[in-house]
Design a protein around this motif. Structure first.
Motif, PDB file in Angstrom:
ATOM      1  N   ARG A 259      42.223  65.740  34.681  1.00  0.00           N
ATOM      2  CA  ARG A 259      40.813  66.094  34.557  1.00  0.00           C
ATOM      3  C   ARG A 259      40.485  67.159  35.590  1.00  0.00           C
ATOM      4  O   ARG A 259      40.809  67.020  36.769  1.00  0.00           O
ATOM      5  CB  ARG A 259      39.918  64.880  34.773  1.00  0.00           C
TER       6      ARG A 259
ATOM      7  N   SER B 245      37.840  68.197  30.719  1.00  0.00           N
ATOM      8  CA  SER B 245      36.631  68.060  31.517  1.00  0.00           C
ATOM      9  C   SER B 245      35.706  67.100  30.786  1.00  0.00           C
ATOM     10  O   SER B 245      35.705  67.048  29.550  1.00  0.00           O
ATOM     11  CB  SER B 245      35.915  69.400  31.702  1.00  0.00           C
ATOM     12  N   ALA B 246      34.909  66.369  31.550  1.00  0.00           N
ATOM     13  CA  ALA B 246      33.934  65.468  30.954  1.00  0.00           C
ATOM     14  C   ALA B 246      32.755  66.256  30.427  1.00  0.00           C
ATOM     15  O   ALA B 246      32.337  67.244  31.024  1.00  0.00           O
ATOM     16  CB  ALA B 246      33.472  64.434  31.984  1.00  0.00           C
ATOM     17  N   THR B 247      32.202  65.806  29.299  1.00  0.00           N
ATOM     18  CA  THR B 247      31.020  66.447  28.722  1.00  0.00           C
ATOM     19  C   THR B 247      29.750  65.657  28.982  1.00  0.00           C
ATOM     20  O   THR B 247      28.660  66.102  28.649  1.00  0.00           O
ATOM     21  CB  THR B 247      31.179  66.660  27.200  1.00  0.00           C
ATOM     22  N   ARG B 248      29.930  64.469  29.552  1.00  0.00           N
ATOM     23  CA  ARG B 248      28.756  63.654  29.881  1.00  0.00           C
ATOM     24  C   ARG B 248      29.085  62.771  31.073  1.00  0.00           C
ATOM     25  O   ARG B 248      30.246  62.499  31.366  1.00  0.00           O
ATOM     26  CB  ARG B 248      28.311  62.823  28.685  1.00  0.00           C
ATOM     27  N   GLU B 249      28.062  62.319  31.746  1.00  0.00           N
ATOM     28  CA  GLU B 249      28.207  61.427  32.897  1.00  0.00           C
ATOM     29  C   GLU B 249      28.856  60.126  32.464  1.00  0.00           C
ATOM     30  O   GLU B 249      28.529  59.578  31.413  1.00  0.00           O
ATOM     31  CB  GLU B 249      26.822  61.140  33.503  1.00  0.00           C
ATOM     32  N   GLY B 250      29.800  59.668  33.238  1.00  0.00           N
ATOM     33  CA  GLY B 250      30.448  58.387  32.958  1.00  0.00           C
ATOM     34  C   GLY B 250      31.588  58.454  31.951  1.00  0.00           C
ATOM     35  O   GLY B 250      32.172  57.430  31.614  1.00  0.00           O
ATOM     36  N   ALA B 251      31.909  59.648  31.478  1.00  0.00           N
ATOM     37  CA  ALA B 251      32.995  59.763  30.497  1.00  0.00           C
ATOM     38  C   ALA B 251      34.324  59.924  31.203  1.00  0.00           C
ATOM     39  O   ALA B 251      34.430  60.412  32.281  1.00  0.00           O
ATOM     40  CB  ALA B 251      32.764  60.964  29.591  1.00  0.00           C
TER      41      ALA B 251
ATOM     42  N   GLY C  14      33.739  61.838  25.144  1.00  0.00           N
ATOM     43  CA  GLY C  14      32.954  62.623  26.098  1.00  0.00           C
ATOM     44  C   GLY C  14      33.777  63.640  26.855  1.00  0.00           C
ATOM     45  O   GLY C  14      33.588  63.819  28.062  1.00  0.00           O
TER      46      GLY C  14
END
Length: 129
Positions: free
Chosen positions: A76, A123-129, A105
């Motif tokens: 990540r 990469s994450a697209t939302r918080e907590g993903a 996400g």
């Protein structure tokens, strides 16, 4: 006897190679991972705090090289788009298109290392993903 509850200090996933120097060059020069532990026929590279990948000469390791790889190394990163541009310039083997997985996400892409292990950069697209 109860299970020990002290926190873990290090995680290493081991991959087995026929050509260890080629694998080392890829992980050092293409991915930019620093060598953390040099055990001679096993080279351990730091991915992130506590997370490492170990490259093992299959002639000396506990397991042997296999043509079919059933594992994927996922890394990540803060900017998957920058990494994707770099991967395209490097013409990495089996480079996928950049994709979005809304259920997970993530935005991500995959490619293979010199001996066929699949690497996913995301990469994450939302918080907590």
């Amino acid at each position: 006897m109860p299970r020990p509850d002290a926190p873990n200090t290090l995680a290493i996933t081991f991959f087995y190679y026929r050509d260890l120097p080629a694998a080392m060059a890829f992980y050092e020069n293409i991915l930019g991972l620093p060598l953390a532990i040099d055990q001679g026929w096993c080279k351990i590279y730091r991915i992130a705090d506590g997370a490492h990948v170990g490259l093992v000469d299959e002639s000396r390791g506990m397991n042997k090289w296999q043509a079919v790889k059933s594992v994927q190394l996922c890394i990540r990163v803060p900017d998957v788009d920058a990494w994707y541009g770099y991967a395209k310039e490097e013409n990495l083997p089996n480079l996928s298109d950049l994709f979005v997985n809304d259920a997970l996400g993530i935005r991500a892409f995959v490619f293979n290392d010199p001996e066929g292990y699949q690497i996913e950069i995301q990469s994450a697209t939302r918080e907590g993903a």
